[in-house]
Motif scaffolding. Sequence first.
Motif, short mmCIF file in Angstrom:
data_model
loop_
_atom_site.label_atom_id
_atom_site.label_comp_id
_atom_site.label_asym_id
_atom_site.label_seq_id
_atom_site.Cartn_x
_atom_site.Cartn_y
_atom_site.Cartn_z
N GLY A 195 0.82 -1.22 0.00
CA GLY A 195 0.00 0.00 0.00
C GLY A 195 0.85 1.26 0.00
O GLY A 195 0.30 2.37 -0.04
N ALA A 196 2.17 1.12 0.06
CA ALA A 196 3.05 2.29 0.13
C ALA A 196 3.74 2.50 -1.22
O ALA A 196 3.59 1.70 -2.15
N SER A 197 4.48 3.58 -1.32
CA SER A 197 5.26 3.82 -2.54
C SER A 197 6.62 4.39 -2.16
O SER A 197 6.87 4.73 -1.01
N GLY A 198 7.49 4.47 -3.16
CA GLY A 198 8.80 5.08 -2.96
C GLY A 198 9.66 4.36 -1.93
O GLY A 198 9.54 3.15 -1.72
N ASP A 199 10.50 5.15 -1.26
CA ASP A 199 11.50 4.56 -0.34
C ASP A 199 10.88 3.62 0.69
O ASP A 199 11.39 2.50 0.89
N PRO A 200 9.79 4.04 1.40
CA PRO A 200 9.28 3.14 2.46
C PRO A 200 8.84 1.80 1.90
O PRO A 200 9.05 0.75 2.53
N ARG A 201 8.23 1.81 0.72
CA ARG A 201 7.74 0.57 0.13
C ARG A 201 8.89 -0.40 -0.13
O ARG A 201 8.89 -1.55 0.32
N TYR A 202 9.91 0.08 -0.85
CA TYR A 202 10.97 -0.84 -1.27
C TYR A 202 11.87 -1.22 -0.09
O TYR A 202 12.41 -2.32 -0.03
N TYR A 203 12.03 -0.28 0.82
CA TYR A 203 12.84 -0.58 2.01
C TYR A 203 12.25 -1.77 2.74
O TYR A 203 12.95 -2.71 3.13
N ALA A 204 10.91 -1.73 2.92
CA ALA A 204 10.25 -2.81 3.65
C ALA A 204 10.22 -4.08 2.80
O ALA A 204 10.52 -5.18 3.27
N GLU A 205 9.89 -3.91 1.54
CA GLU A 205 9.72 -5.08 0.67
C GLU A 205 11.04 -5.85 0.50
O GLU A 205 11.05 -7.08 0.46
N LEU A 206 12.13 -5.12 0.41
CA LEU A 206 13.42 -5.79 0.18
C LEU A 206 14.07 -6.24 1.50
O LEU A 206 15.07 -6.95 1.49
N GLY A 207 13.50 -5.78 2.62
CA GLY A 207 14.04 -6.21 3.92
C GLY A 207 15.39 -5.59 4.24
O GLY A 207 16.27 -6.26 4.80
N VAL A 208 15.56 -4.32 3.92
CA VAL A 208 16.83 -3.64 4.18
C VAL A 208 16.88 -3.28 5.68
O VAL A 208 15.89 -2.80 6.23
#
Length: 634
Positions: free
Chosen positions: A160-173
């Motif tokens: 449900g998010a976009s940009g940095d927060p989305r990918y940060y969470a999705e990639l597990g950084v």
Amino acid sequence: MRFGPHITRRDFLNGALLGVGGALLGCRPPPRRHITPALGPDWYGYGGIGDYRWSHGNTPDAVETAHRLRDGGFPADFARVERIEDYDLVIVGAGVAGLGAALEYSKKRKAGQTCLMLDNHPIFGGEAKENEFDVSGVRLIGPQGSNGFFVPAAVSDPEGASGDPRYYAELGVPREFRLRDWGGPAAEKPLRFSPDNYEYLVRGLEGQTSVGHFFRTSTPGEGTWAIDVWERRLANAPLSATVRATLLQWHNSGATRHFASDEQAVRALDVMSYEEFLTKELHLGPEAARYADLFLASACGLGSDAISAYVAYQLPMPGLTEPLPRDLRRVSFPGGNSGFVRYFLKRLIPDAIAGTDSFEDIITGRINLAALDRAGQPLRMRLRSTVVSVEHEGEPASSGTVKVVYARDGRLHGIRARAVIMATGGWMNLHVVRDMPAAYRAAYGQFVHAPYLVANVALTNWRFLHRLGITAAIWDRGEGGFGYTCNIRNPMQVGRYQPPLDPDQPTILSFYTPFHHPGLPLREQTTRGRTELLSTSYPEYEHRIYTQMLKLFAASGFNPERDVAGLVLNRWGHAYSVPFPGFFGGASGRAPRDIIRKPYGRIAFAHSELSGWQHWGPAADEGRRAFTQLADAL
Ligand SMILES: Cc1cc2nc3c(=O)[nH]c(=O)nc-3n(C[C@H](O)[C@H](O)[C@H](O)COP(=O)(O)OP(=O)(O)OC[C@H]3O[C@@H](n4cnc5c(N)ncnc54)[C@H](O)[C@@H]3O)c2cc1C
């Protein structure tokens, strides 16, 4: 001392520092060298060691192929291709935008669907790549371009998010990182360090770094240092009372305008440059704009005269926003945002990076190029492949396939695809996409792209900075000088990768160097810059960089023969799309990028340039958007 397979320290010094020795004694610049014609054998220069050594900035091959393409040197049809392959999806460009598209494809693909990514460089990542050095057995990694980020807010629902927060969470950084402590016997001075190559230029955060400003004096070749000028309210800077007052007023300015929505901000601010805002609304002298150039040109390619006030409001700059909280810290992976690229890749093609899913393995693991392009993989990546033509077979509105022609190893190859995502910049797309509608051409015609040079100098030690009490330098550039700023980062510690933070140990000094000429028309500024960037040989840049370092640091003991271990130039011919006033739609609200963001037929466009000011998370969003637009066409 090792310099990789081809360069020994002696070879390097013979080639690089010829002429500098004499200058050491009297601190005079070495004699000017003959400038080799552009892209001659001495254009590219030393590339460091490791996986990225053949791919630092634009490669000569990529530049030459692109110029040939611009000059109409490649056919559009399949008549001369060696073979034709079929894929459902082709993604052109393996930067963050292309990887964002690939991630979405890998999540949404239907059984049996295939995708090929093509990139014209020997390594994926686009502007988010890294340089690696080995200095006396110490491994050092630094960014080639894209280098830092703020850790985004955590989100519980990445989808449900976009940009940095989305990918940060999705990639597990991870969210916690280890930097070097500055203390112990080596730390005779209480120095502060930027974690990345930008923070020391950002109003409100600059106090986190020990920054020295070098002011030239009236005696040619001489100058004085003023340390931590903002903390001391410029009291130690050799400036007139008027200039000091102007700069302090600029630096202290909070938000002077308030907007109820982002759209309102666009309409109010995207009609003027930041310099116009400073002079007409804050009534500041030109010195404020010139100081603001240091950060704006570093982050957007050109300075305050060229950048929309709306971008200054987003970034954020004085007069349009409050200062950032002092404890807000940026983060930089060893190779800068190549860390995110590695996370994407590990998710997409796990074998492509050696080791496990741990942070250490992803960030520092070796790349396995053989894993990228294996038959049978749902996603394949082919490097050193320049796409020279993309065109629908038949009318775009009714066509069922797109013809792709690419050049690799001097040969042409063909692909028939159900859909194509161009995760590449407009300067390239205008030449590659042969059946691009006129409205798209007109929209792309308004984009302006600025060049950029990142020069990473590997040092055996940085005593000369320590003596000055600084870890970042900003200088008043003189006639024939090089650059504007440089710094060493506090290097992130990642598992066994433990770079030192000690003035007597090796480090990387990074020069982030824009080509802005305030006051000239935008395109004249970027053309001048690109001409310089592409026509200056490696030895000539070496000469200019070491000469500049001597001007700045000879008095504090800099000796290139002893202190320099290697130099890598990362030249980006079209580094940034310049977000000029009107880029976001201005008063009318009609932005050229709105046209480009719509697909036509089976082709969609994705590149961070469409976001305005380029940034890793929004870059991946552009790729995801483009995939979503074409998903039904696969
Ligand atoms: C000096 C510098 C510093 C930056 N610092 C930051 C930062 O600190 N933080 C941040 O978030 N962002 C930063 N950025 C912005 C950064 O560039 C973006 O965040 C993002 O990495 C860009 O991704 P992209 O995929 O849109 O484009 P690119 O990285 O440009 O990727 C496009 C790829 O397509 C390839 N390509 C082009 N044409 C063709 C063709 N015809 N055939 C095949 N391949 C082709 C290109 O070579 C490239 O590999 C910086 C940029 C620069 C230049």
